[in-house]
Design a protein around this motif. Structure first.
Motif, mmCIF file in Angstrom:
data_model
loop_
_atom_site.group_PDB
_atom_site.id
_atom_site.type_symbol
_atom_site.label_atom_id
_atom_site.label_comp_id
_atom_site.label_asym_id
_atom_site.label_seq_id
_atom_site.Cartn_x
_atom_site.Cartn_y
_atom_site.Cartn_z
ATOM 1 N N SER A 165 1.023 -1.282 0.027
ATOM 2 C CA SER A 165 -0.054 -0.154 -0.079
ATOM 3 C C SER A 165 0.767 1.395 0.073
ATOM 4 O O SER A 165 0.596 2.206 -0.560
ATOM 5 N N SER A 166 2.162 1.171 0.755
ATOM 6 C CA SER A 166 2.913 2.486 0.800
ATOM 7 C C SER A 166 3.514 2.642 -0.797
ATOM 8 O O SER A 166 3.454 3.822 -1.159
ATOM 9 N N ARG A 169 0.718 3.933 -2.631
ATOM 10 C CA ARG A 169 0.468 5.581 -2.499
ATOM 11 C C ARG A 169 1.636 6.469 -3.052
ATOM 12 O O ARG A 169 1.492 7.382 -3.713
ATOM 13 N N TYR A 174 -2.974 5.629 -5.097
ATOM 14 C CA TYR A 174 -3.849 5.514 -3.914
ATOM 15 C C TYR A 174 -4.893 6.724 -3.864
ATOM 16 O O TYR A 174 -4.349 7.584 -3.377
ATOM 17 N N SER A 179 -9.353 3.520 -2.593
ATOM 18 C CA SER A 179 -8.147 3.195 -1.765
ATOM 19 C C SER A 179 -8.453 1.918 -1.168
ATOM 20 O O SER A 179 -7.685 0.979 -0.613
#
Length: 209
Positions: A165-166, A169, A174, A179
């Motif tokens: 997820s990082s 983003r 993201y 999201s």
């Protein structure tokens, strides 16, 4: 970090798909896995990707250290009251620690398999290919090695859970509109990779002759 991490995530998928051949019946697994290993070792394109993989791993590690040092310098020393636990997960706060475990695991993994395959004097199977299958099975028949492997993969799973997820983003993927989709995709990816790699040594250990 995001670019190298994404490339490494793609590599993990390919690596897992190749290793799943080890779950075949023993005779088929040996022939298929050794043929697959021979095919990869003799392919010029794969060798280029191999070098790209090593460079990506090194870049990922170096940049992680740089980011850690930069973050410490920016935040100063010691908080009077630290409430980060209330708003972040354990693995997101310990990516460096998890990364060190993964690095140690990776060094051991490369030494026991990649290095022995490339530079060791290994036996040949009936087809005349280097019998990497025998080396893998011999390693996973040892209980302590299976536990060590599972611990390394568990650390990788926690690392991926935040890293996926990082990276999304950072790369601009993201968005509030999707999201939740990214988070679910990250969890499913992490589960598939972690479970896939874990089941292989466990299966071999409990099916040893």
């Amino acid at each position: 970090m995001a670019l190298t991490g994404t490339f490494l995530c793609l590599f993990l998928v390919i690596h897992l798909l190749g290793n799943l051949q080890l779950l075949l019946p023993a005779d088929r697994a040996r022939a298929s896995f050794n043929w697959y290993s021979h095919l990869l070792s003799g392919n010029v394109l794969i060798k280029l990707i191999e070098w790209l993989l090593f460079v990506s791993i090194l870049a990922h590690i170096v940049y992680a250290l740089l980011l850690t040092l930069r973050a410490r310098k920016a935040s100063g020393r010691g908080y009077v009251y630290d409430k980060r636990k209330a708003s972040s997960t354990w693995n997101s706060r310990n990516m460096g620690f998890l990364g060190m475990i993964i690095l140690l695991f990776l060094v051991l993994h490369l030494k026991d398999f990649w290095y022995r395959y490339k530079f060791g004097n290994l036996p040949l199977d009936e087809q005349g290919y280097t019998d990497l299958y025998a080396i893998v099975v011999a390693a996973y028949e040892e209980f302590w090695y299976v536990l060590l492997y599972l611990a390394g993969i568990a650390a990788l799973g926690f690392h991926l859970l935040h890293g996926f997820s990082s990276a999304a983003r950072t790369l601009g993927l993201y968005h509030p509109l999707y999201s939740k989709v990214v988070r679910v995709a990250g969890k499913l990816y992490t589960l598939a990779i972690t479970a896939g790699f874990m089941i292989i040594p466990v299966y071999i250990y409990f099916n040893k002759a």
